[in-house]
Design a protein around this motif. Sequence first.
Motif, PDB file in Angstrom:
ATOM      1  N   VAL A 118      -7.641  44.128 -61.548  1.00  0.00           N
ATOM      2  CA  VAL A 118      -6.553  43.145 -61.549  1.00  0.00           C
ATOM      3  C   VAL A 118      -6.621  42.411 -62.881  1.00  0.00           C
ATOM      4  O   VAL A 118      -7.651  41.825 -63.222  1.00  0.00           O
ATOM      5  CB  VAL A 118      -6.682  42.157 -60.386  1.00  0.00           C
ATOM      6  N   THR A 119      -5.541  42.481 -63.625  1.00  0.00           N
ATOM      7  CA  THR A 119      -5.470  41.813 -64.923  1.00  0.00           C
ATOM      8  C   THR A 119      -4.302  40.846 -64.925  1.00  0.00           C
ATOM      9  O   THR A 119      -3.160  41.245 -64.671  1.00  0.00           O
ATOM     10  CB  THR A 119      -5.304  42.832 -66.055  1.00  0.00           C
ATOM     11  N   VAL A 120      -4.617  39.584 -65.193  1.00  0.00           N
ATOM     12  CA  VAL A 120      -3.584  38.549 -65.279  1.00  0.00           C
ATOM     13  C   VAL A 120      -3.408  38.212 -66.754  1.00  0.00           C
ATOM     14  O   VAL A 120      -4.330  37.705 -67.400  1.00  0.00           O
ATOM     15  CB  VAL A 120      -3.959  37.303 -64.477  1.00  0.00           C
ATOM     16  N   SER A 121      -2.248  38.529 -67.272  1.00  0.00           N
ATOM     17  CA  SER A 121      -2.010  38.351 -68.694  1.00  0.00           C
ATOM     18  C   SER A 121      -0.518  38.195 -68.966  1.00  0.00           C
ATOM     19  O   SER A 121       0.309  38.793 -68.269  1.00  0.00           O
ATOM     20  CB  SER A 121      -2.555  39.549 -69.474  1.00  0.00           C
ATOM     21  N   SER A 122      -0.219  37.397 -69.973  1.00  0.00           N
ATOM     22  CA  SER A 122       1.186  37.247 -70.369  1.00  0.00           C
ATOM     23  C   SER A 122       1.532  38.214 -71.494  1.00  0.00           C
ATOM     24  O   SER A 122       2.668  38.247 -71.958  1.00  0.00           O
ATOM     25  CB  SER A 122       1.452  35.807 -70.795  1.00  0.00           C
TER      26      SER A 122
END
Length: 122
Positions: A118-122
């Motif tokens: 899971v990668t949270v990135s803008s």
Amino acid sequence: QVQLVESGGGLVQPGGSLRLSCAPSGTIFNINDMGWYRQPPGKQRELVASISIEGMTNYADSVKGRFTISRDNAKNTVYLQMNSLKYEDTAVYYCKFRTVIPGTLGSFADYWGQGTQVTVSS
């Protein structure tokens, strides 16, 4: 050998949502607790949430109010609904099933999934 298979991970923007699922590749008997753990880059694995066979839940303080764990006992599946995701939620997420060994006094066996990113990135 039966393995746990996770799905639902991926890349999401901050504030977004993901739903993880975990089910065994075959039959597992006497499942008791189910749980989700995560391992952020460079850090140790930590408990995210767990759910007992009776449905009692436990959450890490960092995810309370944002994540929801649930289970479907008929399908031997556990879910993790993740809302309002933050950068610090980026990690490999693992599911775990704890099974009770029949005929023993409290002995158990744990099954782990292979992990989903899971990668949270803008």
